[in-house]
Design a protein around this motif. Structure first.
Motif, PDB file in Angstrom:
ATOM      1  N   LEU A 147       0.988  -1.358   0.030  1.00  0.00           N
ATOM      2  CA  LEU A 147      -0.078   0.018   0.000  1.00  0.00           C
ATOM      3  C   LEU A 147       0.911   1.145  -0.002  1.00  0.00           C
ATOM      4  CD1 LEU A 147      -2.858   1.115  -0.030  1.00  0.00           C
ATOM      5  CD2 LEU A 147      -2.853   1.130   2.385  1.00  0.00           C
ATOM      6  N   PHE A 148       1.857   1.217   0.770  1.00  0.00           N
ATOM      7  CA  PHE A 148       2.841   2.172   0.591  1.00  0.00           C
ATOM      8  C   PHE A 148       3.520   2.461  -0.327  1.00  0.00           C
ATOM      9  CE2 PHE A 148       7.603   2.821   0.635  1.00  0.00           C
ATOM     10  CZ  PHE A 148       7.707   4.045   1.435  1.00  0.00           C
ATOM     11  N   SER A 149       3.749   1.625  -1.242  1.00  0.00           N
ATOM     12  CA  SER A 149       4.498   1.794  -2.553  1.00  0.00           C
ATOM     13  C   SER A 149       3.391   2.158  -3.689  1.00  0.00           C
ATOM     14  CB  SER A 149       5.204   0.161  -3.141  1.00  0.00           C
ATOM     15  OG  SER A 149       5.775   0.422  -4.338  1.00  0.00           O
ATOM     16  N   ILE A 150       2.068   1.565  -3.549  1.00  0.00           N
ATOM     17  CA  ILE A 150       1.124   2.030  -4.591  1.00  0.00           C
ATOM     18  C   ILE A 150       0.809   3.369  -4.243  1.00  0.00           C
ATOM     19  CG2 ILE A 150      -1.358   1.549  -5.205  1.00  0.00           C
ATOM     20  CD1 ILE A 150      -0.678  -1.448  -4.468  1.00  0.00           C
ATOM     21  N   LEU A 151       0.433   3.843  -2.937  1.00  0.00           N
ATOM     22  CA  LEU A 151      -0.097   5.159  -2.793  1.00  0.00           C
ATOM     23  C   LEU A 151       1.064   6.195  -3.105  1.00  0.00           C
ATOM     24  CD1 LEU A 151      -1.949   5.002   0.518  1.00  0.00           C
ATOM     25  CD2 LEU A 151      -2.834   5.423  -1.878  1.00  0.00           C
ATOM     26  N   GLY A 152       2.266   5.808  -2.766  1.00  0.00           N
ATOM     27  CA  GLY A 152       3.429   6.860  -2.973  1.00  0.00           C
ATOM     28  C   GLY A 152       3.876   7.068  -4.470  1.00  0.00           C
ATOM     29  N   LEU A 153       3.953   5.957  -5.108  1.00  0.00           N
ATOM     30  CA  LEU A 153       4.374   5.954  -6.510  1.00  0.00           C
ATOM     31  C   LEU A 153       3.432   6.303  -7.297  1.00  0.00           C
ATOM     32  CD1 LEU A 153       6.901   3.144  -6.307  1.00  0.00           C
ATOM     33  CD2 LEU A 153       7.414   5.460  -6.952  1.00  0.00           C
ATOM     34  N   GLY A 154       2.063   6.143  -6.977  1.00  0.00           N
ATOM     35  CA  GLY A 154       0.920   6.556  -7.569  1.00  0.00           C
ATOM     36  C   GLY A 154       0.875   8.266  -7.734  1.00  0.00           C
ATOM     37  N   LEU A 155       1.196   8.758  -6.704  1.00  0.00           N
ATOM     38  CA  LEU A 155       1.281  10.163  -6.305  1.00  0.00           C
ATOM     39  C   LEU A 155       2.321  10.892  -7.265  1.00  0.00           C
ATOM     40  CD1 LEU A 155       0.592  10.653  -2.507  1.00  0.00           C
ATOM     41  CD2 LEU A 155      -0.720  11.447  -4.415  1.00  0.00           C
ATOM     42  N   MET A 156       3.645   9.993  -7.082  1.00  0.00           N
ATOM     43  CA  MET A 156       4.592  10.386  -8.121  1.00  0.00           C
ATOM     44  C   MET A 156       4.327  10.425  -9.656  1.00  0.00           C
ATOM     45  SD  MET A 156       7.918  11.138  -8.093  1.00  0.00           S
ATOM     46  CE  MET A 156       8.787  11.233  -9.498  1.00  0.00           C
ATOM     47  N   GLY A 157       3.392   9.647  -9.902  1.00  0.00           N
ATOM     48  CA  GLY A 157       3.036   9.425 -11.469  1.00  0.00           C
ATOM     49  C   GLY A 157       2.306  11.120 -11.507  1.00  0.00           C
ATOM     50  N   LEU A 158       1.222  10.989 -10.455  1.00  0.00           N
ATOM     51  CA  LEU A 158       0.566  12.369 -11.083  1.00  0.00           C
ATOM     52  C   LEU A 158       1.546  13.768 -10.711  1.00  0.00           C
ATOM     53  CD1 LEU A 158      -2.567  11.701  -8.529  1.00  0.00           C
ATOM     54  CD2 LEU A 158      -2.473  11.756 -11.231  1.00  0.00           C
ATOM     55  N   THR A 159       2.562  13.712 -10.006  1.00  0.00           N
ATOM     56  CA  THR A 159       3.233  15.056  -9.989  1.00  0.00           C
ATOM     57  C   THR A 159       4.428  15.153 -11.088  1.00  0.00           C
ATOM     58  OG1 THR A 159       4.484  16.321  -8.453  1.00  0.00           O
ATOM     59  CG2 THR A 159       5.048  13.940  -8.341  1.00  0.00           C
ATOM     60  N   TYR A 160       4.774  13.805 -11.524  1.00  0.00           N
ATOM     61  CA  TYR A 160       5.694  13.904 -12.517  1.00  0.00           C
ATOM     62  C   TYR A 160       5.334  13.963 -14.017  1.00  0.00           C
ATOM     63  CZ  TYR A 160      10.296  12.102 -14.444  1.00  0.00           C
ATOM     64  OH  TYR A 160      11.693  11.985 -14.975  1.00  0.00           O
ATOM     65  N   GLY A 161       4.200  13.744 -14.216  1.00  0.00           N
ATOM     66  CA  GLY A 161       3.637  13.842 -15.597  1.00  0.00           C
ATOM     67  C   GLY A 161       3.632  15.238 -16.067  1.00  0.00           C
ATOM     68  N   PRO A 162       3.035  16.194 -15.205  1.00  0.00           N
ATOM     69  CA  PRO A 162       3.003  17.595 -15.753  1.00  0.00           C
ATOM     70  C   PRO A 162       4.341  18.392 -15.672  1.00  0.00           C
ATOM     71  CG  PRO A 162       1.256  17.202 -14.001  1.00  0.00           C
ATOM     72  CD  PRO A 162       2.373  15.958 -13.982  1.00  0.00           C
ATOM     73  N   ILE A 163       5.057  17.668 -14.861  1.00  0.00           N
ATOM     74  CA  ILE A 163       6.327  18.540 -14.462  1.00  0.00           C
ATOM     75  C   ILE A 163       7.221  19.047 -15.613  1.00  0.00           C
ATOM     76  CG2 ILE A 163       8.309  17.016 -13.873  1.00  0.00           C
ATOM     77  CD1 ILE A 163       6.818  19.828 -11.381  1.00  0.00           C
ATOM     78  N   GLY A 164       7.481  18.059 -16.433  1.00  0.00           N
ATOM     79  CA  GLY A 164       8.456  18.583 -17.567  1.00  0.00           C
ATOM     80  C   GLY A 164       7.710  19.613 -18.516  1.00  0.00           C
ATOM     81  N   ALA A 165       6.613  19.699 -18.740  1.00  0.00           N
ATOM     82  CA  ALA A 165       5.982  20.796 -19.634  1.00  0.00           C
ATOM     83  C   ALA A 165       5.829  22.075 -18.479  1.00  0.00           C
ATOM     84  CB  ALA A 165       4.324  20.620 -20.006  1.00  0.00           C
TER      85      ALA A 165
END
Length: 436
Positions: free
Chosen positions: A347-365
């Motif tokens: 659960l730690f890994s799914i929640l933390g890395l799921g949040l990582m995807g949500l922040t990492y996706g837009p950060i480049g643009a």
């Protein structure tokens, strides 16, 4: 007399028309390069936990050896801004394509050489010094790769699709991580610990040359981006892009650096630190925790396109603000989840890395948006890689120190503090600066 223009044959007209990259070719070229770069980068991160403390720092006690290994891990993050300046300079003056090829070669050669290094038992203190030098080379390469890959995507994007295009190179991070962790997991299953430490750990580093060859082939097939070509035609290129950044774009550089802070802290707590602490202190086996992490990284990858869709619909700034608040809240529960048995670790890994995807996706643009085409390669690369210094370079070291001297809860407070800083900078940023 016949007009020269009208007398051209269709074949001649085709020759005069600039080659245009197809969307599929652009997106694949941006994705394959970052996948290779991040595979190389994460192979080192995994080995820094599982291998290097034993083979390159064997004279220290286990905790000190791990901290010394993390110190070499951090070197790449201090090298990345130098890579951003060097490759960004040529990317803004010569072109995106040639610079991306050079960045990929720099990373690839450094990674293969690590796989060929003698250990401390063979050459003594020279071994960790050579390891540190190769890690510096990896940082230089990645410092030049990321910004160019994002620009390759965004500068070929149609109107209203910039974040969607920009999230494709971001997918290279979870894919590269899955390939890296999967390789170590397979090696751990098919050989003994003795064989793995004797020679098996070298396989991912040396085999990465095959991925580099594929990446070079794809990169050499693309043409220059339309926006950069326009800058050439209008003579908009500047002599020293980094000087222009510090003279005219300091605000965007500083805010962008700390807008990405929580992204970096979160990822390296979720991967490098948690692998180290989970296997050394919490009783998880290496194979168990690699499966835990790979499961979480699947959600990391799935959330990146979700964040791209949401950002193009509602704005990158809003998506980043909401996600950053959620990251801060996650910091308050990460310790009991990680220490709560195998189910809690998943659960730690799914929640933390799921949040990582949500922040990492837009950060480049978001990091590329404030900079004009003439300095965009340098500006985007500098903000991303300066964020790496403040957010990622020492995150495993700081987290290990906090957990050892205080408690695992304090690692969560560290993440909460990083999220608070990022949130302040997002609030200070205008919608135009983040979502242009």
């Amino acid at each position: 007399m016949t007009d020269a223009t009208t007398s051209l044959s269709p074949k001649d007209n085709a020759l005069q028309t600039p080659a245009v990259n197809s969307p599929a070719r652009v997106l694949f070229a941006s994705l394959v390069g970052t996948t290779i770069e991040f595979f190389d980068f994460y192979v080192y991160a995994t080995a820094a936990v599982l291998v290097f403390p034993h083979l390159f720092f064997p004279t220290a006690d286990p905790t000190s050896a791990m901290l010394q290994s993390f110190a070499t891990f951090s070197i790449a993050f201090f090298a990345r801004p130098f890579g951003a300046v060097i490759f960004g300079h040529f990317g803004d003056k010569v072109g995106r394509k040639a610079t991306l090829v050079a960045a990929l070669m720099t990373m690839g050669i450094s990674t293969v050489v690590i796989g060929l290094l003698p250990t401390y038992a063979s050459i003594g203190v020279a071994a960790p010094l050579l390891l540190a030098l190769c890690r510096f080379g990896q940082g230089l390469g990645l410092g030049g790769e990321w910004g160019g890959a994002v620009l390759l995507a965004t500068e070929n994007a149609p109107e209203g699709k910039r974040t969607w295009y920009a999230m494709f190179p971001q997918l290279g991070a979870p894919i590269g991580f899955i390939l890296s962790a999967g390789t170590f997991l397979i090696l751990g299953e098919v050989m003994t610990d003795e064989a793995f430490l004797a020679w098996g750990w070298r396989v991912p580093f040396i085999a990465s040359i095959l991925l580099v060859i594929v990446g070079l082939y794809v990169r050499l097939k693309i043409t220059e981006t339309p926006e950069f070509q326009k800058a050439i035609d209008k003579r908009e290129r500047v002599q020293v892009p980094i000087a222009q950044i510090f003279r005219f774009h300091k605000r965007s550089l500083v805010l962008g650096t700390f807008v990405a802070l929580a992204t970096f802290v979160l990822f390296y707590l979720m991967t490098v630190f948690s692998l180290s602490w989970g296997t050394a202190k919490l009783g998880y086996s290496r194979e168990q925790f690699l499966v835990v992490q790979m499961t979480g990284v699947v959600f990391f990858g799935l959330m990146i396109p979700v964040s791209g869709i949401l950002s193009d619909r509602y704005g990158r700034r809003l998506v980043l603000i909401v996600t950053t608040i959620a990251i801060g809240a996650f910091g308050l529960v990460m310790a009991p989840l990680l220490a709560g048995g195998l189910g809690g670790a998943f659960l730690f890994s799914i929640l933390g890395l799921g949040l990582m995807g949500l922040t990492y996706g837009p950060i480049g643009a978001a990091l590329a948006a404030p900079f004009p085409t003439s300095v965009r390669y340098t500006g985007a690369s500098m903000t991303f890689n300066l964020a790496g210094i403040f957010g990622a370079s020492l995150a495993p070291y700081i987290a290990t120190w906090l957990a050892t001297n205080y408690s695992l809860d304090h690692v969560g407070y560290y993440l909460l503090a990083a999220a608070a800083i990022t949130l302040v900078c997002l609030v200070l940023s205008t919608e135009e600066e983040v979502s242009a």
